[in-house]
Enzyme design. Structure first.
Site, PDB file in Angstrom:
ATOM      1  CG  ASP A  11      14.503 -44.180  -8.157  1.00  0.00           C
ATOM      2  OD1 ASP A  11      15.273 -45.024  -8.666  1.00  0.00           O
ATOM      3  OD2 ASP A  11      14.280 -43.064  -8.655  1.00  0.00           O
ATOM      4  CE1 TYR A 228      13.974 -34.421  -5.267  1.00  0.00           C
ATOM      5  CE2 TYR A 228      15.850 -34.371  -6.768  1.00  0.00           C
ATOM      6  CZ  TYR A 228      14.560 -34.766  -6.481  1.00  0.00           C
ATOM      7  OH  TYR A 228      13.863 -35.506  -7.382  1.00  0.00           O
ATOM      8  CE  LYS A 231       7.737 -34.831  -5.458  1.00  0.00           C
ATOM      9  NZ  LYS A 231       7.970 -33.560  -4.783  1.00  0.00           N
TER      10      LYS A 231
HETATM   11  C1  F6R Z   1      11.444 -36.093 -10.548  1.00  0.00           C
HETATM   12  C2  F6R Z   1      12.579 -36.789 -11.154  1.00  0.00           C
HETATM   13  C3  F6R Z   1      13.170 -36.242 -12.388  1.00  0.00           C
HETATM   14  C4  F6R Z   1      14.519 -35.577 -12.095  1.00  0.00           C
HETATM   15  C5  F6R Z   1      15.120 -34.947 -13.364  1.00  0.00           C
HETATM   16  C6  F6R Z   1      16.508 -34.340 -13.130  1.00  0.00           C
HETATM   17  O1  F6R Z   1      11.013 -36.734  -9.411  1.00  0.00           O
HETATM   18  O2  F6R Z   1      13.053 -37.770 -10.643  1.00  0.00           O
HETATM   19  O3  F6R Z   1      12.308 -35.347 -13.030  1.00  0.00           O
HETATM   20  O4  F6R Z   1      14.383 -34.610 -11.090  1.00  0.00           O
HETATM   21  O5  F6R Z   1      15.252 -35.923 -14.371  1.00  0.00           O
HETATM   22  O6  F6R Z   1      17.323 -35.316 -12.582  1.00  0.00           O
HETATM   23  P1  F6R Z   1      18.868 -35.113 -12.252  1.00  0.00           P
HETATM   24  O7  F6R Z   1      18.980 -33.918 -11.326  1.00  0.00           O
HETATM   25  O8  F6R Z   1      19.254 -36.396 -11.603  1.00  0.00           O
HETATM   26  O9  F6R Z   1      19.557 -34.854 -13.566  1.00  0.00           O
HETATM   27 MG    MG Z   2      14.990 -41.915 -10.041  1.00  0.00          MG
HETATM   28 MG    MG Z   3      10.112 -42.343  -8.908  1.00  0.00          MG
END
Ligand code: F6R
Ligand code: MG
Ligand code: MG
Length: 365
Positions: A11, A228, A231
């Site tokens: 990603d 983190y 994913k």
């Molecule tokens: C799960 C994913 C999304 C983000 C969510 C919050 O794998 O990629 O659900 O975790 O959109 O993202 P941030 O912390 O970047 O605002």
């Molecule tokens: Mg992403």
């Molecule tokens: Mg992804």
């Protein structure tokens, strides 16, 4: 001469939020892989995306874990990251943990599934790509393909499958692996494979002749990075027909949208929805998690296809059921088992909450 298939994914930026990889990123990867094909490093390639993940499906003669192939993928992701930064895409370069290549892309963020084999007269292969879930999401469907006679009729009625398969299982916490035979050790194997966040199937091998049948990416980005950083959405390569499960047996387990970890903030259980390429775009609550299946014929290393295998009305009921399960799970809000247990969450406010409450906890008489 053997053919190697390498599926390497990362990603490196998406629209809007963690939604879908921008076409400009795919175009840049295409351009770089086209050049590698011209220079005969690659035999063929196919660039795609599942949600916010960009997938490079490559064939070549260099074998697994080849430095040049891994470097090629790394450079493609680096160049795509530069575009993602220009466009201020969300999570630009998020899966690249380093900006210099160090010999093997494993451990650097991207997910890798690779296999090398001597082509049969006709060699059908299915590449699965997931978004908003983790490698253990493949445990149930891969197990069913290669060990469950209620899924794969061939295990019972086709002598070329009847002897069963070996499962190479990784313990991603302890960095150890074990190989188990099915059907003989099926119950013991399931005792491990039910723990999807810890034990993951890495490879499946045909017992009769040690022929590779399936390979899955098992990187756990969150463990590698220490904190983190996104994913670890997995990919898998599965061979089919003539001694392997038929193409229809390979895709059959996904007619049941089983619950997997991932979804919003990588911290929720939700159903894995099988989708055609056009719907590989998780939106609702950043999900629910998706899987797509691309079928190819490998012809002297050329990738003939793909067939978009879940773009089949026979999967409509699974999609409908997944949407209904998504509704049902969502109604739990912040409660388990929708929210993952504390040690599996990728976002947590718990340490902060506990700190605030320090001194306020009293003994219960
Ligand atoms: C799960 C994913 C999304 C983000 C969510 C919050 O794998 O990629 O659900 O975790 O959109 O993202 P941030 O912390 O970047 O605002
Ligand atoms: Mg992403
Ligand atoms: Mg992804």
């Amino acid at each position: 001469m053997k053919t190697t298939i390498s599926v390497i994914k990362a990603d490196v930026g998406s629209v809007a939020g963690h939604g879908i990889a921008h076409p400009a990123l795919l175009a840049k990867c295409e351009e770089i892989l086209a050049k590698a094909k011209e220079e005969e490093l690659l035999t063929d390639y196919y660039v795609t995306n599942c949600g916010d993940d960009t997938e490079l499906i490559m064939t070549h003669k260099q074998g697994e874990e080849n430095k040049e192939i891994h470097e090629l993928a790394f450079n493609a992701f680096m160049e795509a990251t530069a575009i993602a930064k220009d466009l201020k895409l969300y999570g630009a370069g998020q899966d690249l943990l380093s900006d210099t290549f160090s010999g093997n892309i494993k451990g650097m963020g991207p997910g890798v599934a690779e296999m090398e084999f001597k082509e049969r007269p006709s060699d059908p292969v299915v590449v699965f790509c997931c978004d908003k879930t983790e490698p253990g999401a493949f445990n149930l469907p891969i197990f069913r393909m290669f060990a469950d006679p209620f899924n794969t009729a061939g295990l019972v009625i086709d002598p070329s499958l009847h002897n069963g398969y070996k499962f190479e299982i990784f313990d991603v916490m302890e960095h150890k692996k074990v190989t188990m035979n099915c059907p003989e050790e099926m119950y013991d194997a399931l005792a491990l494979l039910g723990s999807i966040s810890r034990y993951v199937i890495k490879r499946v091998i045909r017992k009769d002749d040690n022929e590779i049948a399936a390979a899955i990416s098992t990187e756990r980005l969150n463990l590698m990075a220490g904190s983190y950083v996104g994913k670890d959405d997995p990919v898998a390569i599965v061979r089919s027909q003539s001694g392997f499960p038929a193409a229809g047996e390979v895709v059959e387990p996904f007619a049941f949208p089983h619950l997997v970890g991932g979804w919003m903030r990588g911290s929720h259980n939700g159903p894995l929805m099988p989708v055609g390429q056009k719907n590989a775009y998780p939106v609702r609550f950043d999900g629910p998690p998706r899987v797509m299946a691309l079928g190819f014929q490998i012809a002297d290393g050329e990738l003939v296809g793909p067939a978009d295998m879940f773009d089949d009305p026979a999967y409509d009921p699974a999609r409908k059921q997944a949407a209904e399960i998504a509704d049902y799970m969502r109604r739990h809000g912040p409660f388990e088992p929708h929210r993952l247990p504390a040690d599996e969450m990728e976002y947590t406010s718990l340490p902060g909450v506990m700190e605030k409450l320090e001194g306020r906890f009293e003994d219960i008489d």
